[in-house]
Structures are given as structure tokens and as C-alpha cells.
Design a protein around this motif. Structure first.
Motif, PDB file in Angstrom:
ATOM      1  N   TYR A   1      -4.547   6.111   3.516  1.00 15.46           N
ATOM      2  CA  TYR A   1      -3.325   5.726   4.206  1.00 15.46           C
ATOM      3  C   TYR A   1      -2.897   6.720   5.277  1.00 15.46           C
ATOM      4  O   TYR A   1      -2.387   6.314   6.319  1.00 15.46           O
ATOM      5  N   GLU A   2      -3.097   8.013   5.044  1.00 14.28           N
ATOM      6  CA  GLU A   2      -2.756   9.011   6.076  1.00 14.28           C
ATOM      7  C   GLU A   2      -3.621   8.810   7.313  1.00 14.28           C
ATOM      8  O   GLU A   2      -3.130   8.878   8.442  1.00 14.28           O
ATOM      9  N   ARG A   3      -4.901   8.578   7.100  1.00 14.96           N
ATOM     10  CA  ARG A   3      -5.810   8.337   8.230  1.00 14.96           C
ATOM     11  C   ARG A   3      -5.425   7.043   8.945  1.00 14.96           C
ATOM     12  O   ARG A   3      -5.422   6.984  10.177  1.00 14.96           O
TER      13      ARG A   3
ATOM     14  N   LYS B   1      -2.465   7.692  11.091  1.00 14.50           N
ATOM     15  CA  LYS B   1      -2.852   8.437  12.298  1.00 14.50           C
ATOM     16  C   LYS B   1      -3.361   7.486  13.376  1.00 14.50           C
ATOM     17  O   LYS B   1      -2.924   7.538  14.520  1.00 14.50           O
TER      18      LYS B   1
ATOM     19  N   LEU C   1       2.599   4.984   1.860  1.00 14.52           N
ATOM     20  CA  LEU C   1       2.696   6.431   1.652  1.00 14.52           C
ATOM     21  C   LEU C   1       4.037   6.826   1.050  1.00 14.52           C
ATOM     22  O   LEU C   1       4.317   8.011   0.883  1.00 14.52           O
TER      23      LEU C   1
ATOM     24  N   LYS D   1       6.940   6.645   2.367  1.00 14.86           N
ATOM     25  CA  LYS D   1       7.759   7.322   3.365  1.00 14.86           C
ATOM     26  C   LYS D   1       8.708   6.299   3.986  1.00 14.86           C
ATOM     27  O   LYS D   1       8.720   6.077   5.196  1.00 14.86           O
TER      28      LYS D   1
END
Length: 76
Positions: A40-42, A45, A71, A73
């Protein structure tokens, strides 16, 4: 990507992104690829990069939102 050939899909999308640097579409595809693998972070990005290329893209905005949701957030 649908055939679970993630490495090959990544190579294709990276190549298209290099060939068409003004388009957000290959970055969104790279984000989808990362998302489908749980990265998920990738994904976030790539989706943010897509939004930088196309600030009015509702597709890119939605994908940023989805990645942020996964995420946890939600405030962002």
C-alpha cells in the motif's frame, strides 16, 4: 497483471511511464499493481506521482484516497 505476472507487468508499466512521461496512466497502473500485492505504501507513492502529473485527475485522487484508507491514514 491479471495473470499474476507481476514482474513482467511492472516492467511494462515502467517502460510505458518512461515513454509517456506526461501521462498519469502508467503510474496509476503501477499503483494498482502494488496495491494488488498488498504494497500500500508503494501504491500510494505511485498514485501521488500520478496526481502530480495530472492534478485534476479524479481517478488519481480516488486511488490516493483508497491507498490512504488501507493504510489507516483516514485523516490525510
Amino acid at each position: 497483471m491479471e495473470m499474476q505476472k507481476f514482474k513482467e507487468a511492472d516492467e511494462v508499466f515502467q517502460g510505458v511511464a518512461a515513454l509517456v512521461p506526461q501521462s498519469e496512466v502508467p503510474l496509476l497502473c503501477l499503483g494498482h499493481l502494488a496495491f494488488s500485492q498488498g504494497w500500500y505504501e508503494r501504491a500510494l507513492k505511485f498514485h501521488r506521482e500520478a496526481l502530480e502529473r495530472a492534478p485534476t485527475s479524479t481517478w488519481a485522487e480516488a486511488q490516493v484516497g483508497e491507498a490512504l484508507l488501507f493504510l489507516k491514514k483516514k485523516d490525510e
